[in-house]
Design an enzyme around this catalytic site. Sequence first.
Site, PDB file in Angstrom:
ATOM      1  N   ASN A 152      38.453  44.177  44.312  1.00 17.58           N
ATOM      2  CA  ASN A 152      37.279  44.142  44.676  1.00 17.58           C
ATOM      3  C   ASN A 152      36.266  45.009  43.649  1.00 17.58           C
ATOM      4  O   ASN A 152      35.682  45.890  44.260  1.00 17.58           O
ATOM      5  CB  ASN A 152      37.022  44.471  46.088  1.00 17.58           C
ATOM      6  N   ARG A 157      33.253  49.935  36.355  1.00 22.10           N
ATOM      7  CA  ARG A 157      33.826  50.854  37.332  1.00 22.10           C
ATOM      8  C   ARG A 157      35.198  51.012  37.415  1.00 22.10           C
ATOM      9  O   ARG A 157      35.676  52.100  37.548  1.00 22.10           O
ATOM     10  CB  ARG A 157      33.092  50.080  38.689  1.00 22.10           C
ATOM     11  N   ARG A 207      41.873  52.467  47.474  1.00 20.57           N
ATOM     12  CA  ARG A 207      42.832  52.425  46.648  1.00 20.57           C
ATOM     13  C   ARG A 207      43.656  53.232  46.426  1.00 20.57           C
ATOM     14  O   ARG A 207      44.909  53.475  45.812  1.00 20.57           O
ATOM     15  CB  ARG A 207      41.951  51.752  45.216  1.00 20.57           C
ATOM     16  N   LYS A 251      46.963  36.558  43.037  1.00 23.73           N
ATOM     17  CA  LYS A 251      45.623  36.636  42.636  1.00 23.73           C
ATOM     18  C   LYS A 251      45.368  35.531  41.734  1.00 23.73           C
ATOM     19  O   LYS A 251      46.354  35.217  40.766  1.00 23.73           O
ATOM     20  CB  LYS A 251      45.179  37.720  42.028  1.00 23.73           C
ATOM     21  N   GLN A 286      45.578  31.018  30.126  1.00 23.11           N
ATOM     22  CA  GLN A 286      44.655  31.404  31.197  1.00 23.11           C
ATOM     23  C   GLN A 286      43.583  32.476  30.763  1.00 23.11           C
ATOM     24  O   GLN A 286      42.802  32.591  31.140  1.00 23.11           O
ATOM     25  CB  GLN A 286      45.371  31.820  32.456  1.00 23.11           C
ATOM     26  N   PHE A 290      39.829  32.930  30.919  1.00 24.44           N
ATOM     27  CA  PHE A 290      39.477  34.219  31.463  1.00 24.44           C
ATOM     28  C   PHE A 290      38.369  34.989  30.602  1.00 24.44           C
ATOM     29  O   PHE A 290      37.295  35.533  30.928  1.00 24.44           O
ATOM     30  CB  PHE A 290      40.604  35.017  31.941  1.00 24.44           C
TER      31      PHE A 290
END
Length: 321
Positions: A152, A157, A207, A251, A286, A290
């Site tokens: 998230n 960041r 986290r 994920k 992939q 991405f």
Amino acid sequence: MKLRDAPSACPSLWRCLPCPPAELRLDLVLSSAQSFRWWESSPGAWTGVLGERVWTLRQDRDRLWYTVYGEEDEHEEEERDGCSAKAAKLDGAEADGILRDYFQLDVGLSALYRTWEAADPLFCKVAKDFPGVRVLRLDPIECLFSFICTSNNHISRITAMIERLCQAFGRRLCCLNGRTFHAFPSLSALTGTDAEDRLRALGFGYRAKFVSGSARAIAEGLGAEGLSQLRTAPYAEARKVLCALPGVGAKRYGVAAGGKSLTPRAYQEIGDFFRRLWGPRAGWAQAVLFCADLRKSQQRASSRDQAWDSRSQDSHGNGPR
């Protein structure tokens, strides 16, 4: 040595490897959210930490140029002038080997692209604008804890969080043009009784529990060496071990299910589909898609920011006259 120095300006301080852009594009790979420890220190030059040393990399036609900076000893750290590290005297064959391993240059990327283009029209459409996208062979400890931080989160960041993590828990390496570089923390550095509290103070939020918890689980279980050995384990086995760690789970980028979480069976079916489509290096294909989506998203965000700035200027009477 200054970061702006070109390879041709200081040939004695630089080495190079043959590497055409079709096999590696630094600007795409090092900004594609695989590693968060590289920054574009000058146009076309990337500086970061690899193998507990600080490197600057750049490309020139079919060559990959690099220089490596030496570590400071205690005297140099106290007496350094201008915060500019010196180029290290590193064995050339050793340095070449580190880069070849990190970028997995033994994998022929151009041939893989041709295979993926033949199998997938979507990949074919994207590939011509995004050549040379490789999967980095990251240190397992750095890879694991960096990606726990991605939950998230967004790239700027994540990058800032990992920088704070390294500054607080990692060994200082050198200071270069006003910027201090640290090694990624060792496993033992993240298992202290106060590690979670320190991480929360650094802005890691929930986290912090996952980072400190996973560090303890690895230290008390398979250890750093066992984590590294998962590289050669069967995929299902490695996934099972990793998903047992705090903060690690399945994920899949770009998959939506009406706002609902995908079931383990759905994850398996999606993975199997792409493995059949792209073959044994499906994860590499992939990574290319991405990278393309990420770059387009960044371009859209930049366009929105520019439009907002323009509207803001116009509203204050500062627009074009």
